[in-house]
Design an enzyme around this catalytic site. Structure first.
Site, PDB file in Angstrom:
ATOM      1  N   GLU A 128     -19.274  21.520 -15.054  1.00  0.00           N
ATOM      2  CA  GLU A 128     -19.483  20.119 -15.444  1.00  0.00           C
ATOM      3  C   GLU A 128     -18.569  19.188 -14.661  1.00  0.00           C
ATOM      4  O   GLU A 128     -18.957  18.093 -14.261  1.00  0.00           O
ATOM      5  CB  GLU A 128     -19.235  19.945 -16.941  1.00  0.00           C
ATOM      6  CG  GLU A 128     -20.247  20.682 -17.800  1.00  0.00           C
ATOM      7  CD  GLU A 128     -19.777  20.765 -19.245  1.00  0.00           C
ATOM      8  OE1 GLU A 128     -19.947  19.791 -19.981  1.00  0.00           O
ATOM      9  OE2 GLU A 128     -19.217  21.812 -19.638  1.00  0.00           O
ATOM     10  N   GLN A 138      -7.115  -2.189   4.182  1.00  0.00           N
ATOM     11  CA  GLN A 138      -5.992  -1.439   3.615  1.00  0.00           C
ATOM     12  C   GLN A 138      -6.464  -0.491   2.521  1.00  0.00           C
ATOM     13  O   GLN A 138      -5.928   0.590   2.345  1.00  0.00           O
ATOM     14  CB  GLN A 138      -4.967  -2.432   3.053  1.00  0.00           C
ATOM     15  CG  GLN A 138      -3.789  -1.795   2.358  1.00  0.00           C
ATOM     16  CD  GLN A 138      -2.618  -2.751   2.279  1.00  0.00           C
ATOM     17  OE1 GLN A 138      -2.026  -3.066   3.304  1.00  0.00           O
ATOM     18  NE2 GLN A 138      -2.281  -3.212   1.087  1.00  0.00           N
ATOM     19  N   LYS A 166     -17.568  28.296 -29.404  1.00  0.00           N
ATOM     20  CA  LYS A 166     -17.937  27.676 -28.129  1.00  0.00           C
ATOM     21  C   LYS A 166     -17.271  28.317 -26.922  1.00  0.00           C
ATOM     22  O   LYS A 166     -16.114  28.703 -26.951  1.00  0.00           O
ATOM     23  CB  LYS A 166     -17.557  26.199 -28.152  1.00  0.00           C
ATOM     24  CG  LYS A 166     -18.435  25.396 -29.079  1.00  0.00           C
ATOM     25  CD  LYS A 166     -19.781  25.090 -28.470  1.00  0.00           C
ATOM     26  CE  LYS A 166     -19.690  23.738 -27.790  1.00  0.00           C
ATOM     27  NZ  LYS A 166     -20.943  23.431 -27.111  1.00  0.00           N
ATOM     28  N   ASN A 190      -2.215  -2.606  13.164  1.00  0.00           N
ATOM     29  CA  ASN A 190      -3.666  -2.424  13.137  1.00  0.00           C
ATOM     30  C   ASN A 190      -4.111  -1.189  13.922  1.00  0.00           C
ATOM     31  O   ASN A 190      -4.963  -0.426  13.460  1.00  0.00           O
ATOM     32  CB  ASN A 190      -4.371  -3.666  13.686  1.00  0.00           C
ATOM     33  CG  ASN A 190      -4.093  -4.899  12.839  1.00  0.00           C
ATOM     34  OD1 ASN A 190      -3.478  -4.791  11.777  1.00  0.00           O
ATOM     35  ND2 ASN A 190      -4.533  -6.056  13.306  1.00  0.00           N
ATOM     36  N   ASN A 205     -17.506  26.835 -23.105  1.00  0.00           N
ATOM     37  CA  ASN A 205     -18.131  25.751 -22.327  1.00  0.00           C
ATOM     38  C   ASN A 205     -17.919  25.911 -20.822  1.00  0.00           C
ATOM     39  O   ASN A 205     -16.826  26.273 -20.392  1.00  0.00           O
ATOM     40  CB  ASN A 205     -17.552  24.399 -22.765  1.00  0.00           C
ATOM     41  CG  ASN A 205     -17.884  24.080 -24.213  1.00  0.00           C
ATOM     42  OD1 ASN A 205     -18.942  24.456 -24.711  1.00  0.00           O
ATOM     43  ND2 ASN A 205     -16.964  23.417 -24.883  1.00  0.00           N
ATOM     44  N   SER A 253     -13.564  25.192 -27.663  1.00  0.00           N
ATOM     45  CA  SER A 253     -13.596  23.913 -28.364  1.00  0.00           C
ATOM     46  C   SER A 253     -12.490  23.915 -29.417  1.00  0.00           C
ATOM     47  O   SER A 253     -12.194  24.955 -30.000  1.00  0.00           O
ATOM     48  CB  SER A 253     -14.955  23.752 -29.042  1.00  0.00           C
ATOM     49  OG  SER A 253     -14.845  22.887 -30.149  1.00  0.00           O
ATOM     50  N   LYS A 306      -8.061   3.635   2.242  1.00  0.00           N
ATOM     51  CA  LYS A 306      -7.385   4.915   2.034  1.00  0.00           C
ATOM     52  C   LYS A 306      -7.506   5.419   0.599  1.00  0.00           C
ATOM     53  O   LYS A 306      -7.306   6.591   0.329  1.00  0.00           O
ATOM     54  CB  LYS A 306      -5.913   4.771   2.425  1.00  0.00           C
ATOM     55  CG  LYS A 306      -5.766   4.651   3.952  1.00  0.00           C
ATOM     56  CD  LYS A 306      -4.387   4.245   4.407  1.00  0.00           C
ATOM     57  CE  LYS A 306      -4.116   2.777   4.408  1.00  0.00           C
ATOM     58  NZ  LYS A 306      -5.106   1.879   5.031  1.00  0.00           N
ATOM     59  N   THR A 308     -39.970  25.639 -10.037  1.00  0.00           N
ATOM     60  CA  THR A 308     -40.235  24.272  -9.552  1.00  0.00           C
ATOM     61  C   THR A 308     -40.484  23.464 -10.811  1.00  0.00           C
ATOM     62  O   THR A 308     -40.988  24.009 -11.810  1.00  0.00           O
ATOM     63  CB  THR A 308     -41.475  24.178  -8.630  1.00  0.00           C
ATOM     64  OG1 THR A 308     -42.636  24.514  -9.404  1.00  0.00           O
ATOM     65  CG2 THR A 308     -41.403  25.122  -7.442  1.00  0.00           C
ATOM     66  N   HIS A 309     -40.124  22.200 -10.804  1.00  0.00           N
ATOM     67  CA  HIS A 309     -40.232  21.332 -11.990  1.00  0.00           C
ATOM     68  C   HIS A 309     -39.509  21.923 -13.203  1.00  0.00           C
ATOM     69  O   HIS A 309     -39.894  21.658 -14.340  1.00  0.00           O
ATOM     70  CB  HIS A 309     -41.691  21.083 -12.382  1.00  0.00           C
ATOM     71  CG  HIS A 309     -42.589  20.727 -11.234  1.00  0.00           C
ATOM     72  ND1 HIS A 309     -42.862  19.419 -10.883  1.00  0.00           N
ATOM     73  CD2 HIS A 309     -43.240  21.501 -10.327  1.00  0.00           C
ATOM     74  CE1 HIS A 309     -43.664  19.414  -9.839  1.00  0.00           C
ATOM     75  NE2 HIS A 309     -43.903  20.662  -9.464  1.00  0.00           N
ATOM     76  N   SER A 351       0.845  -1.195   0.000  1.00  0.00           N
ATOM     77  CA  SER A 351       0.000   0.000   0.000  1.00  0.00           C
ATOM     78  C   SER A 351       0.880   1.245   0.000  1.00  0.00           C
ATOM     79  O   SER A 351       0.375   2.364   0.019  1.00  0.00           O
ATOM     80  CB  SER A 351      -0.941   0.007   1.212  1.00  0.00           C
ATOM     81  OG  SER A 351      -0.222  -0.171   2.413  1.00  0.00           O
TER      82      SER A 351
HETATM   83  N1  ARG Z   1      -1.018  -1.417   5.353  1.00  0.00           N
HETATM   84  C1  ARG Z   1      -1.973  -1.927   6.280  1.00  0.00           C
HETATM   85  C2  ARG Z   1      -3.291  -1.132   6.177  1.00  0.00           C
HETATM   86  O1  ARG Z   1      -3.293  -0.108   5.595  1.00  0.00           O
HETATM   87  C3  ARG Z   1      -1.473  -1.830   7.670  1.00  0.00           C
HETATM   88  C4  ARG Z   1      -2.001  -2.870   8.582  1.00  0.00           C
HETATM   89  C5  ARG Z   1      -1.481  -4.188   8.280  1.00  0.00           C
HETATM   90  N2  ARG Z   1      -1.889  -5.104   9.267  1.00  0.00           N
HETATM   91  C6  ARG Z   1      -1.767  -6.419   9.081  1.00  0.00           C
HETATM   92  N3  ARG Z   1      -2.223  -7.164  10.005  1.00  0.00           N
HETATM   93  N4  ARG Z   1      -1.236  -6.899   8.006  1.00  0.00           N
HETATM   94  O2  ARG Z   1      -4.332  -1.550   6.634  1.00  0.00           O
END
Ligand code: ARG
Length: 475
Positions: A292, A324, A285, A112, A287, A279, A327, A157-158, A25
């Protein structure tokens, strides 16, 4: 080959290429580097306090972590896929710098609880920046309302012309929606503002971790009560993604209005050249791309909220590796919401209203037909059903002959009803009068708009105070 992973003790074989590539990650969670270092320094200080590190060791460790931070900031840090994530990348670089002492950092901690804590710190930092940008958007809505109070605008409205309103009223309707969004972000900040370190992998830790000390070090408002829940849940991210989604919905609806109202067919709004694009083939044009894109981004961030909800729904007991990927929508939403806030603010600031066209539409759309019907009730004592019928007929006649309520000749009005030739008729169909009659709190009468603008300013003041109070909770 024996695994060189930080967790590799029990493994005979190194992870396969697919395990490494799928498991990493670091390609995205490096975004958390500053929060990870901050969390580690707090953790190291706590380890010293409970006697696991000596003062000298702590000093070395802090200096090492600060050096890692410096290297990352200066782009001199080599992120390696083998190190999986930001947590292990920082820890292994720390160990290169300060030697075996670096290996003590992870005492009484799991990735964790570490990752959950980092994300919480990250959310707090980012929400403060978002709130800051939000305050300036709210101020721009108010300024726009103040400068447009005397412009009469078609209310719909509408998507059919309904009644005249003051343009200030329209702009403030978006202001109040954004006030609620701002409050959602404040609540997301509070949701994130909690200590989870000390939860360990899930059960707590085998060391006398001082969680109150950690809470103070990291300036967090609460300590989570249950270590399993601490590492299990992602409600702080969900809440944030919901806040972004709600704001994006509001932004998208406004964007849609800008797109429609700046088209030739409406021509109520004009965006400056600087916020539009041309454009490559059609020379004429201009735009409204910014609007958008704001509308498009709403789909993207709502998708992010959905992504996380669906991802979490089937995960059993405490941490699962699926998490993981929480994010990915989170970082994307942070980046997108900042763009959208700025984009909306610039559109509002720069938007011009073309009053000739709004007035023309109001008249062609018989926007004061209801006022005329009400006048017949109040001044002529007709029952509302009858007045509705009479005005309906009047509108029908006008439509056939391409008249408006103010151009239809007197004799034509008389054919429909005696009362329509009353000298007060002009007044009864006036756009201005129609607005002034809506003299209720929240209504479109001028004094009610002034009242609302002052309420909006009070609200902005109050929200600014709340923002300052939350900002004081950053480390
Ligand atoms: N990169 C992991 C995450 O974003 C970190 C936690 C990993 N924990 C594990 N038990 N492998 O969640």
């Amino acid at each position: 080959m024996k695994s060189k992973k930080l967790w590799g003790g029990r493994f005979e074989e190194a992870p396969s290429s697919i395990m490494v590539r799928m498991g990493e990650s670091i390609s995205y969670d490096k975004t958390l580097f500053a929060q990870d270092v901050r969390g580690s320094i707090a953790h190291a200080r706590m380890l010293q306090k409970i006697g696991i590190l000596s003062k000298v060791e702590l000093k070395k460790m802090e200096l090492g972590l600060l050096q890692v931070l410096k290297e990352i900031k200066a782009n001199q840090f080599e992120f390696k896929i083998e190190n999986e994530d930001i947590h292990m990348s920082i820890e292994s670089r720390l160990t290169e710098i300060i030697g075996d002492l670096g290996k003590k950092l992870h005492t009484g901690r799991s990735r964790n609880d570490q990752v959950s804590q980092d994300v919480r710190l990250y959310l707090k930092d980012e929400i403060i920046l978002i709130l800051e940008s939000f305050l300036s958007l709210l101020a721009v809505w108010i300024r726009k309302a103040e400068s447009s109070i005397d412009i009469i605008f078609p209310g719909y409205t509408h998507l059919q012309i309904a009644q005249p309103i003051r343009a200030s009223h329209y702009f403030l309707s978006h202001f109040w929606a954004n006030v609620r969004d701002f409050e959602e972000f404040l609540a997301s900040f509070d949701r994130a503002d909690e200590l989870v370190l000390g939860s360990g992998a899930l059960a707590g830790v085998n060391y006398p971790t001082d969680r109150v000390f950690l809470q103070k070090e990291l300036r967090l408002s609460a300590i989570n009560e249950n270590s399993i829940d601490g590492v299990s849940q992602r409600d702080h991210i969900l809440k944030f993604l919901f806040s972004v989604s709600q704001f994006s919905l509001h932004a998208s609806r406004f964007a849609e209005e800008v797109i429609l109202f700046s088209s030739l067919e409406f021509s109520y709004f004009r965006l400056p050249d600087s916020l539009t694009t041309g454009s490559s083939i059609m020379p004429q044009k201009k735009n409204p791309d910014i609007a958008e894109l704001i509308r498009g981004k709403a789909g993207r961030v709502i998708g992010g909220l959905n992504h996380l909800m669906v991802m979490i729904k089937g995960t059993p007991f405490a941490y699962n590796r699926d998490f993981q990927e929480d994010k990915i929508p989170l970082f994307d939403a942070v980046n997108q919401v900042k763009l959208v806030l700025e984009g909306v603010r610039e559109m509002v600031r720069e938007l011009k209203i073309l009053e000739k066209n709004t007035e023309k539409s109001l008249k062609q759309g018989f926007a004061t037909a209801t006022d005329l019907a009400d006048w017949l009730v109040k001044r002529k004592g007709l029952p509302f059903r009858s007045s509705h019928e009479i005005v309906g007929e009047l509108v029908k006649r006008c439509t056939e002959k391409h008249w408006t309520l103010d151009t239809i000749p007197k004799e034509e009005r008389k054919k429909i009803h005696e009362a329509l030739v009353d000298p007060e008729y002009e007044e009864a169909i006036s756009l201005e009068t129609s607005c002034e009659k809506k003299d209720v709190r929240g209504g479109t009468a001028r004094r009610r708009q002034i009242e609302q603008i002052s309420k909006a300013k009070q609200k902005l003041n109050d929200l600014t105070k709340q923002y300052i109070q939350r900002k004081g909770k950053l480390k």
